[in-house]
Scaffold this active site. Structure first.
Site, short mmCIF file in Angstrom:
data_model
loop_
_atom_site.label_atom_id
_atom_site.label_comp_id
_atom_site.label_asym_id
_atom_site.label_seq_id
_atom_site.Cartn_x
_atom_site.Cartn_y
_atom_site.Cartn_z
N ASP A 1 -4.48 -6.09 5.00
CA ASP A 1 -5.52 -6.94 5.60
C ASP A 1 -5.45 -8.37 5.06
O ASP A 1 -5.79 -9.31 5.75
CB ASP A 1 -6.91 -6.34 5.30
CG ASP A 1 -7.15 -5.09 6.13
OD1 ASP A 1 -6.67 -5.05 7.28
OD2 ASP A 1 -7.79 -4.14 5.62
N PHE B 1 -3.98 3.56 14.63
CA PHE B 1 -4.13 4.61 13.62
C PHE B 1 -5.15 4.13 12.60
O PHE B 1 -5.25 2.93 12.33
CB PHE B 1 -2.80 4.86 12.90
CG PHE B 1 -2.03 6.01 13.47
CD1 PHE B 1 -2.03 7.24 12.85
CD2 PHE B 1 -1.33 5.85 14.65
CE1 PHE B 1 -1.34 8.30 13.39
CE2 PHE B 1 -0.63 6.91 15.20
CZ PHE B 1 -0.63 8.14 14.56
N LYS C 1 -13.29 0.16 14.58
CA LYS C 1 -11.94 -0.41 14.57
C LYS C 1 -11.31 -0.30 15.96
O LYS C 1 -10.68 -1.24 16.44
CB LYS C 1 -11.10 0.36 13.53
CG LYS C 1 -9.72 -0.19 13.28
CD LYS C 1 -9.06 0.55 12.12
CE LYS C 1 -7.59 0.19 11.99
NZ LYS C 1 -6.92 0.90 10.91
N LYS D 1 -10.17 -3.65 18.10
CA LYS D 1 -8.77 -3.90 18.42
C LYS D 1 -8.49 -3.83 19.93
O LYS D 1 -7.41 -4.18 20.37
CB LYS D 1 -7.86 -2.89 17.70
CG LYS D 1 -7.82 -3.16 16.20
CD LYS D 1 -6.94 -2.16 15.49
CE LYS D 1 -6.99 -2.35 13.99
NZ LYS D 1 -6.28 -3.52 13.49
N LYS E 1 8.72 -17.21 -10.52
CA LYS E 1 7.97 -16.10 -11.09
C LYS E 1 6.69 -16.62 -11.77
O LYS E 1 6.75 -17.55 -12.57
CB LYS E 1 8.87 -15.40 -12.12
CG LYS E 1 8.33 -14.10 -12.61
CD LYS E 1 9.34 -13.42 -13.51
CE LYS E 1 8.68 -12.26 -14.21
NZ LYS E 1 9.46 -11.77 -15.32
N ASN F 1 0.85 -1.19 0.00
CA ASN F 1 0.00 0.00 0.00
C ASN F 1 0.88 1.24 0.00
O ASN F 1 2.11 1.14 -0.02
CB ASN F 1 -0.95 -0.01 1.20
CG ASN F 1 -0.18 -0.09 2.50
OD1 ASN F 1 0.60 0.79 2.83
ND2 ASN F 1 -0.37 -1.17 3.24
#
Ligand SMILES: Cc1cc2nc3c(=O)[nH]c(=O)nc-3n(C[C@H](O)[C@H](O)[C@H](O)COP(=O)(O)O)c2cc1C
Length: 399
Positions: free
Chosen positions: A277, A321, A335, A339, A287, A209
């Site tokens: 995730d 965060f 969230k 958590k 490959k 990301n």
């Protein structure tokens, strides 16, 4: 009364050298004694007499100058100061310091000092983004040098981009925050996760990301300045991590979880990493070849790293965060509850001026008791300090 702190203010040959007089004045207003050192090129723009008159101290220009006969000024100045600040810093001076060159008084002091070194670059945007300059900034950051980022805008040569000297207020505040930060976190061990994770598809490709790791790095730097012992478990991030932090490098979410579990007794855990995730269910050896027009990549859920750390370190104060694509805080609240953390710092990543890869951020801190606090738009370093100070207050109120 605390003793007056002394700064060496280095000025190099940028068109922004004229602003060094105000920088010296503002440091003096903030209570510092200032000694100025000019490079040869800086003297094409400003003269020693200006700084001698302003500061009441000799202004050094030549490596062999000795205001006190028989005392090597570069060593005296390097030892007798509390910090060296170079503002403005040219591309040339930054690159020389990174290479360990000491061919004038300023670079010799920079080599000789073991005090904090702050550098405020000012240059044409191409000079700033040049690979050599960026590599020098990266290398110096890894050695503990603090950079006061130049801002974007019109520069003196008529071009536009990042390279303008930071504002005088920002330079002075940045240095003061570093030198005069109260040790609110002394005795605490803070574990921070930072950066993205990479989830291999095969031996050459991965899912990842856009996290740059800048917020995690800023948190680590701020926590160190506030006196904490800091461990960072970092994914493959671009942003350099501060000297003084114990860094464990990982690639995948599973490695991140294992590394965080190996850290003994953190007092606080801050989950600033952007953990993927999902990961490919079956990593292909070698490959993956192009064989058909469509393929389906099977993904499986990664462990919820922060939720697992909270279970593993139940006595630690934990903060999450959340990068949200809008300013809707419902998902972040869910969230936080899922958590088991005390709070969650939310930033709106749809706003390109803040969030991913930006030097700025704007955080909303949501707490379990429903309290909401806003950091306001600030540098990531200032946001990090703001956040850590909020946690100190929160911890106090819980005792
Ligand atoms: C008018 C003028 C303005 C300059 N402004 C800058 C500048 O803002 N930043 C920079 O890196 N170099 C700038 N330069 C080039 C530097 O002065 C040059 O690289 C010099 O060798 C730097 O020396 P120093 O790093 O020892 O001060 C400028 C040069 C001129 C002639």
């Amino acid at each position: 009364m605390a003793a007056t702190k002394t700064l060496v203010l280095g000025v190099s040959g940028s068109i922004a050298a004229y602003r060094a007089a105000d920088i010296a004045r503002e440091f003096m207003r903030a209570g510092y004694s200032v000694r100025v050192c000019l490079t040869d090129s800086a003297q094409k723009f400003v003269l020693p007499a200006l700084f001698e008159g302003l500061t009441g101290n000799p202004c050094l220009v030549d490596t062999f100058e000795e205001p006190i006969t028989g005392r090597m000024a570069h060593i005296d100045w390097a030892r007798q100061c509390d910090a060296v600040v170079i503002a403005p810093a040219t591309a040339n001076t930054i690159n020389k310091i990174a290479a360990g060159v000491g061919d004038d008084m300023l670079t010799t002091i920079a080599l000789a000092t073991d005090r904090p070194l702050f550098i405020a670059p000012a240059m044409n945007p191409n000079m700033y983004s040049h690979e050599a300059t960026q590599a020098a900034i990266q290398a110096l950051t890894e050695r503990g040098v603090e950079f006061i980022q130049p801002v974007e805008g019109d520069v003196a040569c008529g071009e536009n981009g990042q390279g303008k000297l930071a504002s005088i207020a920002e330079i002075v505040t940045f240095v003061r925050d570093h030198l005069d930060t109260p040790a609110l976190l002394a005795g605490k061990h803070i574990l921070i996760t930072s950066g993205p994770t990479q989830e291999p598809i095969d031996d050459v490709r991965y899912l990842t990301n856009r996290s740059s790791g800048k917020m995690g790095s800023a948190l680590a730097a701020a926590a160190l300045q506030m006196g904490a012992t800091v461990t960072v478990v970092a994914g493959p991030q671009k942003a350099p991590l501060p000297k003084g932090a114990h860094v464990i490098r990982v690639q995948t979410a599973e490695e991140m979880l294992a590394a965080t579990k190996s850290v003994a007794n953190p007092d606080w855990v801050i989950g600033a990493a952007a953990v993927a995730d999902y990961r490919p269910a079956n990593r292909i050896k070698g490959k993956m070849r192009r064989e058909s027009n469509e393929i389906a990549l099977e993904l499986v859920a990664n462990p919820d790293v922060l939720a697992e750390i909270v279970k593993h370190h139940p006595n630690a104060l934990a903060l999450a965060f959340a990068a949200e694509p809008d300013d809707n805080l419902e998902k972040a609240t869910e969230k936080m509850k899922r958590k088991g953390v005390i709070g969650i710092a939310v930033n709106d990543v749809s706003n390109t001026a803040i969030g991913f890869d930006s030097d700025q951020n704007e955080l909303t801190l949501l707490l379990q008791d429903g309290t909401r606090k806003q950091s306001g738009r600030q540098s990531k370093t200032a946001c990090a300090k703001w956040l850590l100070t909020q946690l100190v207050e929160l911890e106090k109120s819980r005792v």
